[in-house]
Write a protein that holds these residues in place. Structure first.
Motif, PDB file in Angstrom:
ATOM      1  N   SER A 203       0.820  -1.205   0.000  1.00 19.03           N
ATOM      2  CA  SER A 203       0.000   0.000   0.000  1.00 19.03           C
ATOM      3  C   SER A 203       0.858   1.260   0.000  1.00 19.03           C
ATOM      4  N   TYR A 204       1.943   1.264   0.757  1.00 17.28           N
ATOM      5  CA  TYR A 204       2.781   2.465   0.811  1.00 17.28           C
ATOM      6  C   TYR A 204       3.380   2.774  -0.563  1.00 17.28           C
ATOM      7  N   ARG A 208       2.571   6.007  -2.914  1.00 17.70           N
ATOM      8  CA  ARG A 208       3.661   6.837  -3.440  1.00 17.70           C
ATOM      9  C   ARG A 208       3.534   6.995  -4.946  1.00 17.70           C
ATOM     10  N   ARG A 209       3.192   5.912  -5.631  1.00 19.18           N
ATOM     11  CA  ARG A 209       3.012   5.977  -7.082  1.00 19.18           C
ATOM     12  C   ARG A 209       1.884   6.928  -7.463  1.00 19.18           C
ATOM     13  N   LEU A 216      -4.300  12.084  -5.817  1.00 19.91           N
ATOM     14  CA  LEU A 216      -4.480  11.440  -4.518  1.00 19.91           C
ATOM     15  C   LEU A 216      -4.946  10.000  -4.721  1.00 19.91           C
ATOM     16  N   PRO A 217      -4.554   9.087  -3.839  1.00 16.54           N
ATOM     17  CA  PRO A 217      -4.876   7.671  -4.048  1.00 16.54           C
ATOM     18  C   PRO A 217      -6.348   7.364  -3.803  1.00 16.54           C
ATOM     19  N   THR A 625      13.016  10.567   4.773  1.00 15.08           N
ATOM     20  CA  THR A 625      13.060  11.824   4.026  1.00 15.08           C
ATOM     21  C   THR A 625      12.103  11.766   2.845  1.00 15.08           C
ATOM     22  N   GLU A 626      12.064  10.631   2.195  1.00 16.38           N
ATOM     23  CA  GLU A 626      11.133  10.454   1.087  1.00 16.38           C
ATOM     24  C   GLU A 626       9.688  10.566   1.573  1.00 16.38           C
ATOM     25  N   PHE A 627       9.379  10.013   2.737  1.00 21.79           N
ATOM     26  CA  PHE A 627       8.026  10.120   3.276  1.00 21.79           C
ATOM     27  C   PHE A 627       7.627  11.581   3.462  1.00 21.79           C
ATOM     28  N   ILE A 628       8.521  12.371   4.006  1.00 25.61           N
ATOM     29  CA  ILE A 628       8.227  13.795   4.194  1.00 25.61           C
ATOM     30  C   ILE A 628       7.931  14.450   2.852  1.00 25.61           C
TER      31      ILE A 628
END
Length: 647
Positions: A203-204, A208-209, A216-217, A625-628
């Protein structure tokens, strides 16, 4: 008339001369061609090769890892090869008139801040540059930290931003299960909460994709527990005979200060490089026509090549393919014969409709024939989940997997692609196959799943792992389990060893969060006054007012049928938020915002981003960092969507 004719003749002569001059100039131009290979010597598809010199031109490697850039002005060029999940590689090449210059580059997987310069052009003296070209055309020294923009580019697959590719995919037929979000429960009516662990991360990566594509997903694509468990939180390692440890934390709930937020963390025992059991792997690869795009079969091939580099001599690998029919593309082969495995991967080609059930049966049969007692026996299914021939219903496929898992062969699923992703089917298959489900949106993600976290992906240390939490009515009025909607179990199933549950891999951490309503605060959704014929539950003499809850975990050893139980107690006094709960709470709040949760309270993207930054901690891999960064993107899209809808 003569002047006009003379002028016309002059124009024609000029045009012909210009055309001839242009043809002559083009004839003096050269060609750059070559091959991009990995450390095993196999060609790598989907690599962007750019030549910068008198002119700038680029190409993308084909399925064999070869490329060709024509019509280059003669001169010296810097050649750069980039692909997500690999260190950028450069070399210098001199293009000669009317000549083809050949170059061979090697890509090496490495940390996101690593850059290497290894390629040499065959038509010039080898001159290795000590500097690395960035996406802006500037130079920096190899190994220096890459800016956030470069990290984003490295993690994102180039095809997602290609509008031609998006148009080619046509109608979107992706499917997601509807999720009924867990609500609050009153302790007097429901003192127990039982669920199966979940170590899936699909899911994460899928969320992100969506965000990278600028949207928005879908709410059904957001499984909050998978967002949280994408991050391996550093809990204490187990120090006893059990294969995992239990950690608990309690703090004020960030989005509702009147509530508490409880964390339950499970840390699986890591397997060192000297210990891994031999692996009997069968890759089950969907080669149907729907897998033709670059983000599907070519991505799977590149991911498999990375895994091949990790194989030991005693490991075994087979490849089963399926489309309209299934077949054995590679008989079970030992890890010492990496060349044969790599060659079989390179020869995979898409075409036909999708008969997944037939391929599943063949893959399990091959795995059983080479079963390694005490080893890792696993089928790894790579697909977009678009089963459209043979057994196609989700229920029938799940029943097939449930029968096959009795052999001791587990199933992991790698989802790929966009446009027709069948997320719900793949999640169900992985869950019923005693395996895990990951979504690969790039080689960066493939490297995380199949290289960095290989043990947790393939080596199961505990199966049928269930968690049951008992809440103390002296301390708790109500509670809500955040996420795990698809994993909730009946309370009586906790002690029933015939009931299937999730598995924990070597080194895996599992995190669960509960929003707690303290005693004296009314639980949302419950009546203000008590029922006429009911009384407050009788409190057991053993209950203590300083205890909040007791968490029990039941599990089986990978080769056993009888379960064991361990437990831990959490006290009621909250403490200042620490790193694990701080970051996990930011991810949970992010998921609730994406889902439009009615329980989000004061949640906001600014709160998510601020808390994630504060508790990012050691982020050597760049995942936090990518999550932020993606939370910032979600915040932008959340603002833009109302504007677009009002236009």
């Amino acid at each position: 008339m003569r002047p006009r004719n003379g002028a016309l003749v002059a124009v024609v002569v000029f045009v012909l001369a210009a055309f001839a001059w242009g043809r002559a100039a083009q004839a003096d131009r050269g060609i750059l061609a070559g091959t991009i290979k990995n450390v095993s010597g196999a060609g790598v598809p989907g690599v962007r090769v750019e030549a910068q010199g008198p002119v700038t031109a680029s190409a993308v490697t084909d399925a064999r890892g070869t490329f060709r850039i024509g019509n280059l002005v003669p001169g010296d060029y810097v050649v750069t090869a980039t692909l997500a999940g690999f260190a950028t590689t450069t070399a210098r090449a001199r293009i000669a008139p009317r000549n083809e210059t050949r170059i061979a580059l090697e890509l090496r997987a490495g940390p996101l801040n690593e850059a290497v310069v290894t390629g040499q052009a065959t038509s010039m003296d080898a001159e290795t540059s000590a500097r690395q070209v960035t996406g802006t055309g500037q130079f920096r020294t190899a190994g220096s930290p890459r800016p956030l923009e470069a990290l984003a580019a490295a993690a994102a697959p180039p095809f997602l931003s290609d509008p031609v590719e998006r148009r080619r995919r046509g109608r979107n037929t992706e499917s997601y299960d509807h999720i009924d979000e867990n609500g609050f429960k009153h302790v007097s009516a429901d003192p127990l909460s039982t669920f199966s662990v979940d170590v899936d991360t699909a899911s994460y990566a899928n969320v992100r994709r969506f965000l990278r594509e600028g949207r928005l997903p879908e709410p059904g694509a957001v499984r909050v527990e998978e967002l949280i468990n994408y991050f391996r939180l550093p809990y204490a390692e187990p120090d006893g005979p059990e294969p995992f440890s239990i950690t608990t934390e309690l703090a004020e709930c960030p989005w509702n200060p009147d509530h508490r937020l409880a964390l339950i963390g499970i840390q699986g025992r890591a397997v060192t490089r000297r210990e891994p059991a031999p692996r009997n792997l069968v890759f089950l690869i969907d080669v149907s026509g729907s897998m033709a795009s670059h983000d599907k079969l070519p991505l799977v091939q590149s991911a498999m090549r990375m895994l091949v580099d990790e194989l030991e001599e005693r490991d075994r690998v087979a490849i089963v393919v399926y489309a309209g029919a299934s077949g054995l593309a590679l008989p079970s082969t030992t890890g010492r014969d990496k060349a044969a495995i790599t060659q079989a991967i390179a020869e995979l080609e898409p075409g036909g409709s999708t008969n997944g059930a037939e391929g599943i049966q063949l893959a399990y049969r091959v795995a059983r024939e080479h079963f390694i007692r005490g080893g890792v026996n696993r089928v790894v299914l790579a697909t977009d989940g678009d089963f459209n021939v043979g057994v196609t219903s989700q229920d029938a496929l799940v029943r097939l997997i449930e029968r096959e898992r009795q052999s001791g062969v587990f199933l992991s699923v790698l989802g790929v692609g966009t446009g027709n992703l069948k997320d719900s089917t793949m999640e169900q298959l992985a869950g019923k196959g005693n395996g895990n489900y990951a979504y690969l949106d790039s080689l960066h993600e493939a490297r995380k799943v199949l290289v960095r976290e290989l043990g947790g992906t393939l080596d199961t240390i505990a199966k049928d792992v269930k968690i049951q939490v008992e809440f103390n009515p002296l301390s708790v009025d109500g509670y809500r389990l955040i996420g795990y909607e698809n994993r909730v179990m009946a309370n009586e199933d906790f002690n029933d060893d015939t009931k299937d549950a999730g598995d924990i891999g070597a080194g895996h951490s599992v995190t669960a969060l509960y929003e707690i309503v303290p005693k004296g605060t009314r639980t949302p959704g419950t009546p203000r006054s008590g029922l006429k014929y009911q009384r407050e539950p009788r409190i057991a003499p053993a209950a203590r007012g300083d205890e909040l809850l007791t968490v029990a975990v039941r599990f089986k050893q990978p080769d056993a049928d009888e379960s064991h139980r361990v437990s831990a107690t959490m006290l009621r006094s909250p403490r200042p938020m620490r790193a694990n709960l701080g970051f996990a709470s930011a991810v949970a709040e992010f998921g609730m915002l994406l889902r439009g949760s009615p329980h989000a309270g004061r949640a906001s993207y600014s709160s998510v981003i601020e808390r994630a930054r504060r508790y990012a901690g050691d982020d050597r891999d760049g995942y936090r960092t990518e999550f932020i960064r993606i939370a910032e993107r979600a915040a932008e899209l959340a603002v833009e969507r109302p504007r677009r809808e009002s236009q």
